[in-house]
Motif scaffolding. Structure first.
Motif, PDB file in Angstrom:
ATOM      1  N   TRP A 142       0.815  -1.209   0.000  1.00  0.00           N
ATOM      2  CA  TRP A 142       0.000   0.000   0.000  1.00  0.00           C
ATOM      3  C   TRP A 142       0.854   1.266   0.000  1.00  0.00           C
ATOM      4  O   TRP A 142       0.330   2.380  -0.008  1.00  0.00           O
ATOM      5  CB  TRP A 142      -0.959   0.026   1.202  1.00  0.00           C
ATOM      6  N   GLY A 143       2.156   1.103   0.076  1.00  0.00           N
ATOM      7  CA  GLY A 143       3.059   2.263   0.032  1.00  0.00           C
ATOM      8  C   GLY A 143       2.929   3.176   1.242  1.00  0.00           C
ATOM      9  O   GLY A 143       3.058   4.394   1.128  1.00  0.00           O
ATOM     10  N   LEU A 144       2.694   2.588   2.409  1.00  0.00           N
ATOM     11  CA  LEU A 144       2.541   3.421   3.611  1.00  0.00           C
ATOM     12  C   LEU A 144       3.904   3.996   3.991  1.00  0.00           C
ATOM     13  O   LEU A 144       4.900   3.283   4.015  1.00  0.00           O
ATOM     14  CB  LEU A 144       1.957   2.592   4.757  1.00  0.00           C
ATOM     15  N   ASP A 145       3.942   5.313   4.251  1.00  0.00           N
ATOM     16  CA  ASP A 145       5.229   5.958   4.494  1.00  0.00           C
ATOM     17  C   ASP A 145       5.731   5.726   5.910  1.00  0.00           C
ATOM     18  O   ASP A 145       6.921   5.592   6.132  1.00  0.00           O
ATOM     19  CB  ASP A 145       5.115   7.463   4.201  1.00  0.00           C
ATOM     20  N   PHE A 146       4.812   5.711   6.863  1.00  0.00           N
ATOM     21  CA  PHE A 146       5.191   5.324   8.221  1.00  0.00           C
ATOM     22  C   PHE A 146       3.985   4.658   8.881  1.00  0.00           C
ATOM     23  O   PHE A 146       2.878   5.166   8.809  1.00  0.00           O
ATOM     24  CB  PHE A 146       5.665   6.545   9.046  1.00  0.00           C
ATOM     25  N   VAL A 147       4.217   3.496   9.468  1.00  0.00           N
ATOM     26  CA  VAL A 147       3.173   2.775  10.212  1.00  0.00           C
ATOM     27  C   VAL A 147       3.722   2.461  11.586  1.00  0.00           C
ATOM     28  O   VAL A 147       4.858   1.993  11.706  1.00  0.00           O
ATOM     29  CB  VAL A 147       2.837   1.407   9.569  1.00  0.00           C
ATOM     30  N   LEU A 148       2.922   2.691  12.595  1.00  0.00           N
ATOM     31  CA  LEU A 148       3.384   2.409  13.949  1.00  0.00           C
ATOM     32  C   LEU A 148       2.326   1.630  14.717  1.00  0.00           C
ATOM     33  O   LEU A 148       1.134   1.710  14.433  1.00  0.00           O
ATOM     34  CB  LEU A 148       3.688   3.716  14.689  1.00  0.00           C
ATOM     35  N   THR A 149       2.815   0.866  15.697  1.00  0.00           N
ATOM     36  CA  THR A 149       1.903   0.217  16.638  1.00  0.00           C
ATOM     37  C   THR A 149       2.577   0.126  17.997  1.00  0.00           C
ATOM     38  O   THR A 149       3.758   0.435  18.145  1.00  0.00           O
ATOM     39  CB  THR A 149       1.448  -1.167  16.144  1.00  0.00           C
ATOM     40  N   GLY A 150       1.803  -0.293  18.989  1.00  0.00           N
ATOM     41  CA  GLY A 150       2.329  -0.499  20.334  1.00  0.00           C
ATOM     42  C   GLY A 150       2.300  -1.982  20.659  1.00  0.00           C
ATOM     43  O   GLY A 150       1.586  -2.765  20.020  1.00  0.00           O
ATOM     44  N   SER A 151       3.072  -2.387  21.647  1.00  0.00           N
ATOM     45  CA  SER A 151       3.156  -3.808  21.993  1.00  0.00           C
ATOM     46  C   SER A 151       1.889  -4.347  22.644  1.00  0.00           C
ATOM     47  O   SER A 151       1.615  -5.550  22.579  1.00  0.00           O
ATOM     48  CB  SER A 151       4.349  -4.023  22.928  1.00  0.00           C
ATOM     49  N   GLN A 152       1.101  -3.462  23.254  1.00  0.00           N
ATOM     50  CA  GLN A 152       0.067  -3.932  24.193  1.00  0.00           C
ATOM     51  C   GLN A 152      -1.348  -4.032  23.616  1.00  0.00           C
ATOM     52  O   GLN A 152      -2.311  -4.097  24.353  1.00  0.00           O
ATOM     53  CB  GLN A 152       0.052  -3.011  25.426  1.00  0.00           C
ATOM     54  N   LYS A 153      -1.485  -3.990  22.293  1.00  0.00           N
ATOM     55  CA  LYS A 153      -2.839  -4.067  21.735  1.00  0.00           C
ATOM     56  C   LYS A 153      -2.997  -5.389  21.001  1.00  0.00           C
ATOM     57  O   LYS A 153      -2.960  -6.431  21.634  1.00  0.00           O
ATOM     58  CB  LYS A 153      -3.115  -2.848  20.854  1.00  0.00           C
ATOM     59  N   ALA A 154      -3.132  -5.374  19.690  1.00  0.00           N
ATOM     60  CA  ALA A 154      -3.406  -6.633  18.974  1.00  0.00           C
ATOM     61  C   ALA A 154      -2.208  -7.588  18.986  1.00  0.00           C
ATOM     62  O   ALA A 154      -2.360  -8.781  18.728  1.00  0.00           O
ATOM     63  CB  ALA A 154      -3.850  -6.345  17.544  1.00  0.00           C
ATOM     64  N   LEU A 155      -1.025  -7.081  19.297  1.00  0.00           N
ATOM     65  CA  LEU A 155       0.146  -7.961  19.384  1.00  0.00           C
ATOM     66  C   LEU A 155       0.160  -8.757  20.692  1.00  0.00           C
ATOM     67  O   LEU A 155       0.922  -9.715  20.825  1.00  0.00           O
ATOM     68  CB  LEU A 155       1.441  -7.155  19.250  1.00  0.00           C
TER      69      LEU A 155
END
Ligand code: PLP
Length: 365
Positions: free
Chosen positions: A177-190
């Motif tokens: 999808w050509g996303l320029d920056f994607v972020l997540t946190g450790s404590q949700k769906a992971l």
């Protein structure tokens, strides 16, 4: 797993015992071969979860840290902030707090920001980047980041995605999808303990980041990129959390990302049809806050009938040994939230929903 399946907060989410136990391992030097192997396991294992060939930055911070990094490292210019809930509002506030010129588009919480509104904003003036929250944890609304990426790129604007309750629960195709920056946190769906954040930058984003003047130090992604080559982090990482992450990343890849997405979809669909069932059963207008066409598979905000307090529901559920979330921000008084993400199962979700139904029935009696 009798010790798992009672904690349905939309973050932090329930963490499996095996993952918690991994944190009991001893400390080791973070400039050395053993650490580098541990880091490579985590970082390499996260790439398929992000669907990327690019390196995955590991930040010892909560997700907000990488939201700030995204803003600080965006190339100079104004930032367009898509706001449709509490977390996307936070993204806009961070842009302002970092001294960037930020324009807000949207403002309604009841759905994604309409694409035509985004397009007319992009047509009006030049933006270096736009911010969007993929899965709004405050409302359960899912935005179409693929369509937004195409739109942004047509106007030479980078797309910065908070997918904190999206990634690993609903499809995210970072590279395709050509996303320029994607972020997540450790404590949700992971489903790891809180304290780590993960992000991926496109090659172009990181090349242009060098021209951003006030990148600061702790969240300078250019530094992250440099250290990744050595399987290291710029400063002392949260080592115990990395032990946990290594175990959980392998677990997720063993399940298979597509299976994980399918399980989240099934958990979400059970939740939504249960809401309809509940309406019928107790004869009161409960509903799913997010519109049909834009619902996240990881979290549902359930609207309650007038006269029923969401806090009372959360409390009654807690008395029965389960944890669900209250309403968030401006939906505090009108919704409660169920986090059906991470390592939960359809059976586990059914169990908590039964308890919620029982609690609601007792309160309405
Ligand atoms: C939880 C959450 C955040 C904030 O994460 P922290 O880890 O508390 O910094 C940001 N965005 C979304 C969508 C979230 O759900």
């Amino acid at each position: 797993m009798s010790d798992f399946g009672t904690f349905f907060l939309p973050g932090p989410t329930e963490v499996r015992r095996e993952v918690l136990e991994a944190m009991l391992q001893p400390m080791l030097p973070h400039r050395g071969a053993v650490f580098e192997q541990l880091f490579a396991r985590v970082e390499g294992g996260l790439r398929p979860i992000f669907r990327t060939q690019r390196p995955v930055y590991v930040s010892s911070s909560s997700a907000t840290g990488l939201m700030e990094a995204a803003i600080r490292c965006a190339r100079p210019g104004a930032i367009l902030c898509l706001v449709n809930g509490a977390f996307s509002e936070r993204f806009a506030n961070i842009a302002q707090a970092c001294g960037r010129e930020a324009t807000v588009v949207g403002g309604e919480w009841s759905g994604p920001v309409p694409l035509d509104e985004v397009e007319s904003a992009l047509r009006t003036r030049k933006y270096s980047a736009l911010t969007v929250v993929h899965s709004e944890t405050s409302t359960g609304v899912l935005s179409d980041i693929h369509a937004l990426a195409r739109l942004a790129h047509a106007y030479d604007c980078a797309i910065l995605v908070d997918s904190v309750t999206g990634l690993a629960g609903v499809p995210v195709e970072t590279d395709a999808w050509g996303l320029d920056f994607v972020l997540t946190g450790s404590q949700k769906a992971l489903a790891m303990p809180p304290g780590l954040a993960f992000g991926v930058a496109s090659e172009r984003f990181i090349a242009e980041a060098r021209s951003a003047e006030s990148r600061g130090l702790y969240f300078d992604l250019v530094e992250f990129e440099q250290y990744i080559g050595k399987h290291q982090t710029p400063n002392t990482p949260a080592l115990s959390l990395l032990y946990a992450a290594a175990v959980q990343v392998e677990h997720i890849n063993r399940e298979g990302l597509e299976q994980r997405w399918a399980r989240h979809e099934a958990m979400a669909e059970h939740t939504w049809s249960w809401v309809h069932e509940l309406r019928r059963l107790v004869g009161a207008p409960f509903g799913v806050y997010a519109p049909d066409a834009a619902r996240s598979h990881t979290v549902t905000a359930v609207t309650v009938p007038p006269g029923l307090s969401p806090d009372a529901v959360v409390k009654a559920v807690a008395e029965r040994g389960y944890v669900i979330g209250g309403g968030y921000g401006r939906l505090k008084g009108s919704t409660f939230r169920i986090g059906h993400m991470g390592d939960h199962t359809v059976g586990g979700v059914d169990a908590v929903l039964e308890v919620v139904a029982e609690s609601v029935a007792a309160l309405l009696r």
